[in-house]
Motif scaffolding. Structure first.
Motif, PDB file in Angstrom:
ATOM      1  N   THR A 135       0.833  -1.203   0.000  1.00 56.32           N
ATOM      2  CA  THR A 135       0.000   0.000   0.000  1.00 56.32           C
ATOM      3  C   THR A 135       0.865   1.251   0.000  1.00 56.32           C
ATOM      4  N   THR A 136       0.344   2.314  -0.628  1.00 56.69           N
ATOM      5  CA  THR A 136       0.982   3.625  -0.605  1.00 56.69           C
ATOM      6  C   THR A 136       0.094   4.571   0.191  1.00 56.69           C
ATOM      7  N   ILE A 137       0.702   5.289   1.136  1.00 62.12           N
ATOM      8  CA  ILE A 137      -0.010   6.273   1.942  1.00 62.12           C
ATOM      9  C   ILE A 137       0.527   7.646   1.575  1.00 62.12           C
ATOM     10  N   ASN A 138      -0.334   8.515   1.078  1.00 55.10           N
ATOM     11  CA  ASN A 138       0.032   9.882   0.722  1.00 55.10           C
ATOM     12  C   ASN A 138      -0.636  10.833   1.701  1.00 55.10           C
ATOM     13  N   ALA A 139       0.186  11.607   2.416  1.00 57.95           N
ATOM     14  CA  ALA A 139      -0.347  12.525   3.411  1.00 57.95           C
ATOM     15  C   ALA A 139       0.246  13.916   3.216  1.00 57.95           C
ATOM     16  N   THR A 140      -0.628  14.922   3.162  1.00 59.32           N
ATOM     17  CA  THR A 140      -0.208  16.311   3.071  1.00 59.32           C
ATOM     18  C   THR A 140      -0.815  17.050   4.249  1.00 59.32           C
ATOM     19  N   THR A 141      -0.028  17.620   5.093  1.00 55.37           N
ATOM     20  CA  THR A 141      -0.369  18.288   6.362  1.00 55.37           C
ATOM     21  C   THR A 141      -0.961  17.329   7.384  1.00 55.37           C
ATOM     22  N   GLY A 142      -1.781  16.378   6.963  1.00 55.36           N
ATOM     23  CA  GLY A 142      -2.242  15.328   7.860  1.00 55.36           C
ATOM     24  C   GLY A 142      -1.113  14.333   8.032  1.00 55.36           C
ATOM     25  N   GLY A 143      -1.409  13.170   8.609  1.00 56.06           N
ATOM     26  CA  GLY A 143      -0.349  12.209   8.870  1.00 56.06           C
ATOM     27  C   GLY A 143      -0.566  10.870   8.218  1.00 56.06           C
ATOM     28  N   GLY A 144       0.435   9.997   8.388  1.00 61.21           N
ATOM     29  CA  GLY A 144       0.393   8.658   7.827  1.00 61.21           C
ATOM     30  C   GLY A 144      -0.433   7.717   8.675  1.00 61.21           C
ATOM     31  N   CYS A 145       0.101   7.321   9.848  1.00 67.98           N
ATOM     32  CA  CYS A 145      -0.644   6.423  10.712  1.00 67.98           C
ATOM     33  C   CYS A 145      -0.266   6.632  12.169  1.00 67.98           C
ATOM     34  N   ILE A 152      -0.631  -1.355  14.639  1.00 65.97           N
ATOM     35  CA  ILE A 152      -0.638  -1.209  13.179  1.00 65.97           C
ATOM     36  C   ILE A 152       0.621  -1.884  12.664  1.00 65.97           C
ATOM     37  N   THR A 153       0.456  -2.783  11.690  1.00 62.71           N
ATOM     38  CA  THR A 153       1.586  -3.467  11.070  1.00 62.71           C
ATOM     39  C   THR A 153       1.673  -3.052   9.606  1.00 62.71           C
ATOM     40  N   LEU A 154       2.867  -2.615   9.199  1.00 60.20           N
ATOM     41  CA  LEU A 154       3.097  -2.154   7.824  1.00 60.20           C
ATOM     42  C   LEU A 154       4.044  -3.114   7.120  1.00 60.20           C
ATOM     43  N   LYS A 155       3.594  -3.710   6.007  1.00 60.27           N
ATOM     44  CA  LYS A 155       4.406  -4.618   5.200  1.00 60.27           C
ATOM     45  C   LYS A 155       4.424  -4.109   3.771  1.00 60.27           C
ATOM     46  N   ASN A 156       5.617  -3.775   3.289  1.00 62.23           N
ATOM     47  CA  ASN A 156       5.764  -3.240   1.940  1.00 62.23           C
ATOM     48  C   ASN A 156       4.855  -2.018   1.732  1.00 62.23           C
ATOM     49  N   VAL A 157       4.977  -1.070   2.643  1.00 61.63           N
ATOM     50  CA  VAL A 157       4.173   0.146   2.611  1.00 61.63           C
ATOM     51  C   VAL A 157       5.084   1.341   2.370  1.00 61.63           C
ATOM     52  N   THR A 158       4.675   2.212   1.457  1.00 64.61           N
ATOM     53  CA  THR A 158       5.392   3.458   1.189  1.00 64.61           C
ATOM     54  C   THR A 158       4.561   4.606   1.743  1.00 64.61           C
ATOM     55  N   ILE A 159       5.198   5.447   2.567  1.00 61.12           N
ATOM     56  CA  ILE A 159       4.517   6.618   3.120  1.00 61.12           C
ATOM     57  C   ILE A 159       5.171   7.868   2.553  1.00 61.12           C
ATOM     58  N   ASN A 160       4.367   8.666   1.870  1.00 62.52           N
ATOM     59  CA  ASN A 160       4.822   9.946   1.328  1.00 62.52           C
ATOM     60  C   ASN A 160       4.197  11.056   2.167  1.00 62.52           C
ATOM     61  N   GLN A 161       4.990  11.653   3.043  1.00 65.89           N
ATOM     62  CA  GLN A 161       4.506  12.695   3.945  1.00 65.89           C
ATOM     63  C   GLN A 161       5.078  14.035   3.507  1.00 65.89           C
ATOM     64  N   THR A 162       4.214  14.980   3.170  1.00 66.18           N
ATOM     65  CA  THR A 162       4.653  16.324   2.798  1.00 66.18           C
ATOM     66  C   THR A 162       3.845  17.339   3.597  1.00 66.18           C
ATOM     67  N   GLY A 163       4.415  18.496   3.791  1.00 62.99           N
ATOM     68  CA  GLY A 163       3.728  19.546   4.524  1.00 62.99           C
ATOM     69  C   GLY A 163       3.742  19.285   6.014  1.00 62.99           C
ATOM     70  N   TYR A 164       3.476  20.318   6.787  1.00 64.27           N
ATOM     71  CA  TYR A 164       3.452  20.202   8.233  1.00 64.27           C
ATOM     72  C   TYR A 164       2.374  21.121   8.780  1.00 64.27           C
ATOM     73  N   TYR A 165       1.567  20.608   9.701  1.00 64.15           N
ATOM     74  CA  TYR A 165       0.587  21.436  10.388  1.00 64.15           C
ATOM     75  C   TYR A 165       0.851  21.413  11.891  1.00 64.15           C
ATOM     76  N   ASP A 166       0.897  20.226  12.476  1.00 73.10           N
ATOM     77  CA  ASP A 166       1.185  20.080  13.903  1.00 73.10           C
ATOM     78  C   ASP A 166       1.702  18.669  14.155  1.00 73.10           C
ATOM     79  N   HIS A 167       1.613  18.212  15.396  1.00 73.28           N
ATOM     80  CA  HIS A 167       2.130  16.893  15.757  1.00 73.28           C
ATOM     81  C   HIS A 167       1.482  15.756  14.971  1.00 73.28           C
ATOM     82  N   CYS A 168       0.308  15.971  14.404  1.00 77.75           N
ATOM     83  CA  CYS A 168      -0.333  14.930  13.590  1.00 77.75           C
ATOM     84  C   CYS A 168       0.344  14.775  12.238  1.00 77.75           C
ATOM     85  N   SER A 169       1.148  15.743  11.846  1.00 74.04           N
ATOM     86  CA  SER A 169       1.836  15.693  10.552  1.00 74.04           C
ATOM     87  C   SER A 169       3.074  14.805  10.664  1.00 74.04           C
ATOM     88  N   THR A 170       2.848  13.551  10.894  1.00 72.70           N
ATOM     89  CA  THR A 170       3.941  12.606  11.076  1.00 72.70           C
ATOM     90  C   THR A 170       3.698  11.363  10.228  1.00 72.70           C
TER      91      THR A 170
END
Length: 186
Positions: A135-145, A152-170
């Protein structure tokens, strides 16, 4: 398309094994139009078959803070499998939330979230489990997981995190005794 909307609208009253294959994109735009599993004996599989669930405008269910729906898929009890497509969280706080003693499987998906304070995946119960693969997770200002208790278990997962709002932007977070297991991915 109608089959999935029928499940969206009636799932609270159903248990047992259910399966639906979606052949067209779904646009959830009416108040309260989300997918919610609440029966302990529910065992639900949603095969998106390459389709997209767009949640823009899915707002004001159960008076959630800021007037936004909690998640596109909310699991309070039972089991849910979501596979082979895209969920665009739109105006909701994320794509999938596990609240109870539940098992959620996410396979071969793209999850998209851009809401401030939002998270694509979240557990809020010590017995909640979300397993994510290919799975691919795309997050902008929000977060991944976030495992806010639960696992939560991640197997072969790509997380694309861009932008920052607060501590949830992780990309990945664990709190309240939660655990995130990263088996593979980037």
């Amino acid at each position: 398309k109608e089959a999935l909307l029928d499940v969206f609208n009636t799932l609270k009253d159903k248990g047992g094994v259910q399966s639906v294959v979606v052949s067209d994109d779904i646009n959830l735009s009416k108040t309260g139009e989300i997918f919610k599993v609440t029966k302990a004996d529910a065992d639900v599989t949603v095969d998106l078959a390459g389709s997209t669930v767009n949640c823009a405008g899915a707002i004001d269910i159960d008076g959630y803070e800021y007037g936004k729906a909690d998640r596109a898929f909310t699991v309070d009890a039972g089991k849910l499998v979501v596979a082979n497509g895209t969920v665009n969280a739109g105006d909701t706080y994320g794509t999938i939330k596990a609240n109870g003693d539940v098992q959620v499987t996410v396979d071969n998906m793209t999850l998209v979230n851009s809401v401030k304070n939002g998270l694509n995946l979240k557990t809020t119960n010590a017995k909640a489990v979300i397993e994510v693969s290919d799975t691919t997770i795309n997050a902008t200002t929000g977060g991944g997981c976030e495992a806010a208790s639960g696992t939560i278990t991640l197997k072969n997962v790509t997380i694309n995190q861009t932008g920052y709002y607060d501590h949830c932007s992780t990309c990945v977070a664990a709190s309240y005794g939660g655990t995130v297991k990263i088996m593979s991915g980037s």
